[in-house]
Design a protein around this motif. Structure first.
Motif, PDB file in Angstrom:
ATOM      1  N   PHE A  42     -44.151 -24.452  29.189  1.00  0.00           N
ATOM      2  CA  PHE A  42     -43.069 -25.220  29.266  1.00  0.00           C
ATOM      3  C   PHE A  42     -41.618 -24.516  29.511  1.00  0.00           C
ATOM      4  N   LEU A  43     -41.359 -23.802  28.754  1.00  0.00           N
ATOM      5  CA  LEU A  43     -40.061 -22.849  28.854  1.00  0.00           C
ATOM      6  C   LEU A  43     -39.805 -22.224  30.060  1.00  0.00           C
ATOM      7  N   ILE A  44     -40.976 -21.532  30.466  1.00  0.00           N
ATOM      8  CA  ILE A  44     -40.908 -20.626  31.808  1.00  0.00           C
ATOM      9  C   ILE A  44     -40.798 -21.651  32.894  1.00  0.00           C
ATOM     10  N   ALA A  45     -41.314 -22.884  32.714  1.00  0.00           N
ATOM     11  CA  ALA A  45     -40.997 -23.782  34.095  1.00  0.00           C
ATOM     12  C   ALA A  45     -39.916 -24.206  34.110  1.00  0.00           C
ATOM     13  N   ASN A  46     -39.085 -24.409  32.804  1.00  0.00           N
ATOM     14  CA  ASN A  46     -37.641 -24.608  32.986  1.00  0.00           C
ATOM     15  C   ASN A  46     -36.546 -23.581  33.352  1.00  0.00           C
ATOM     16  N   VAL A  47     -37.271 -22.320  33.564  1.00  0.00           N
ATOM     17  CA  VAL A  47     -36.280 -21.204  34.048  1.00  0.00           C
ATOM     18  C   VAL A  47     -36.054 -21.153  35.647  1.00  0.00           C
ATOM     19  N   LYS A  48     -34.946 -20.883  35.844  1.00  0.00           N
ATOM     20  CA  LYS A  48     -34.697 -20.692  37.335  1.00  0.00           C
ATOM     21  C   LYS A  48     -35.051 -19.239  37.805  1.00  0.00           C
ATOM     22  N   PRO A  49     -35.755 -19.161  38.659  1.00  0.00           N
ATOM     23  CA  PRO A  49     -36.190 -17.884  38.735  1.00  0.00           C
ATOM     24  C   PRO A  49     -35.437 -16.901  39.541  1.00  0.00           C
ATOM     25  N   THR A  50     -34.421 -17.424  40.118  1.00  0.00           N
ATOM     26  CA  THR A  50     -33.192 -16.722  40.939  1.00  0.00           C
ATOM     27  C   THR A  50     -32.061 -16.426  40.053  1.00  0.00           C
ATOM     28  N   ASP A  51     -32.046 -16.739  38.728  1.00  0.00           N
ATOM     29  CA  ASP A  51     -31.013 -16.404  37.777  1.00  0.00           C
ATOM     30  C   ASP A  51     -31.073 -14.727  37.429  1.00  0.00           C
ATOM     31  N   ASP A  52     -29.883 -14.299  37.183  1.00  0.00           N
ATOM     32  CA  ASP A  52     -29.848 -12.950  36.917  1.00  0.00           C
ATOM     33  C   ASP A  52     -30.152 -12.602  35.407  1.00  0.00           C
ATOM     34  N   GLU A  53     -29.807 -13.500  34.775  1.00  0.00           N
ATOM     35  CA  GLU A  53     -30.091 -13.584  33.153  1.00  0.00           C
ATOM     36  C   GLU A  53     -30.634 -15.139  32.768  1.00  0.00           C
ATOM     37  N   PHE A  54     -31.401 -14.871  31.543  1.00  0.00           N
ATOM     38  CA  PHE A  54     -31.792 -16.227  30.959  1.00  0.00           C
ATOM     39  C   PHE A  54     -30.703 -16.998  30.398  1.00  0.00           C
ATOM     40  N   LYS A  55     -30.712 -18.269  30.607  1.00  0.00           N
ATOM     41  CA  LYS A  55     -29.771 -19.223  30.228  1.00  0.00           C
ATOM     42  C   LYS A  55     -30.395 -19.936  29.122  1.00  0.00           C
ATOM     43  N   THR A  56     -29.388 -20.339  28.308  1.00  0.00           N
ATOM     44  CA  THR A  56     -30.081 -21.167  27.030  1.00  0.00           C
ATOM     45  C   THR A  56     -30.393 -22.607  27.703  1.00  0.00           C
ATOM     46  N   LEU A  57     -31.614 -22.968  27.430  1.00  0.00           N
ATOM     47  CA  LEU A  57     -32.083 -24.272  27.798  1.00  0.00           C
ATOM     48  C   LEU A  57     -32.236 -25.411  26.723  1.00  0.00           C
ATOM     49  N   THR A  58     -31.754 -26.394  27.078  1.00  0.00           N
ATOM     50  CA  THR A  58     -31.658 -27.540  26.140  1.00  0.00           C
ATOM     51  C   THR A  58     -32.644 -28.571  26.498  1.00  0.00           C
ATOM     52  N   LEU A  59     -33.627 -28.859  25.599  1.00  0.00           N
ATOM     53  CA  LEU A  59     -34.710 -29.697  25.985  1.00  0.00           C
ATOM     54  C   LEU A  59     -35.020 -30.653  24.966  1.00  0.00           C
TER      55      LEU A  59
END
Length: 286
Positions: free
Chosen positions: A39-56
């Protein structure tokens, strides 16, 4: 705090993973924990340089993991996320075993019913800026799996199914296959087959976009390998399966536009999914 994502976006969410973490990582997690991670991986933008904080929204976690939203289950989910955050595992790459973990941060906001999470920076090479040797698939296809081994087997086979419009065969050493899907505990073939392999293949065939069969490979009287045959279901079958999955998850299919049913092309592959006319016709028949 960042705006939460609505649950109806889930079926357009894509899981992107480097093949090395699918084929070489060794870990064993309950099914609910695996679904949290995906679920978390699917909410990540694969083009980002770093992982951002996700609010779900916590209720989205509960629904996706197949549990009712209640005080006890909030506590269960809290405990599950702690176990995921505490989980570390080795990835073997270029002769080096790297110890990594999934989560870097978990903040639960009880009054708002949301959770803030961030994936650990050590996962960046395996989830961000993947240009080659990676696997991607729609989150919806693993959402109804019932066996803890199903997501691992699905990902493993998907990582070798390079062109989804073609049929593939792949043979695995049986002991390596057990390690790859976290089923090393089954020493005897019959137990491995009944408890891990058959339930996973059944899940994949019933709930995912793939069709899978297998044949045991023998040397003398001993089963030493497993040969899989993989293909992708027809577009019409995928359309109906997607609607059934949405209904099972409590999602109103009328909220979706028809383009969400078009099958995405694999990287480097021309789009060859159903036409808009075909999808409109299936909508009328549904």
């Amino acid at each position: 705090m960042a705006k939460t994502k609505p649950y109806p976006e889930l079926r357009t969410q894509i899981v992107n993973k480097a093949n090395v973490i699918i084929q070489k990582a060794r870990y064993s997690l309950p099914l609910s924990h695996q679904k949290i991670i995906l679920f978390l991986i699917a909410n990540v933008k694969p083009t980002d340089d770093e992982f951002k904080t996700l609010t779900l929204r916590i209720q989205d976690f509960c629904r996706f993991c197949g549990i009712q939203v209640s005080g006890k289950n909030y506590a269960d989910l809290k405990a599950a996320m702690k176990k995921v955050a505490d989980q570390s595992f080795y990835v073997e790459e270029d002769g080096v075993e790297k110890l990594v973990r999934w989560l870097d941060m978990v903040h639960i906001h009880h009054g708002e019913g949301t959770v803030e999470l961030r994936i650990h920076p050590e996962m960046r090479p395996y989830l961000l800026h993947l240009n080659a040797n990676f696997t991607h698939y729609e989150l919806v296809w693993i959402s109804r799996f019932r066996s803890r081994y199903s997501p691992r087997l699905y990902e493993l086979l998907k990582s070798y199914h390079y062109r989804k419009r073609e049929k593939y065969e792949r043979e695995f050493d049986v002991e390596e296959l057990k390690k790859a899907i976290g089923a090393e505990g089954y020493e005897r073939w019959i137990n491995f087959r009944q408890k891990a392999l058959d339930p996973s293949v059944a899940d994949i065939n019933q709930f995912s976009d793939m069709l899978v069969s297998y044949t045991p490979v023998k040397r003398g009287r001993k089963i030493c390998g497993v040969k899989f045959t993989m293909s992708t279901k027809a577009d019409r079958a995928l359309y109906k399966l997607r609607r059934d999955t949405e209904a099972a998850l409590g999602i109103d299919p009328d909220q979706l536009i028809m383009f969400n049913y078009l099958v995405p092309a694999e990287p480097g592959e021309d789009a060859s999914g159903p036409s808009q006319v075909e999808v409109a016709q299936w909508e009328d028949e549904a």
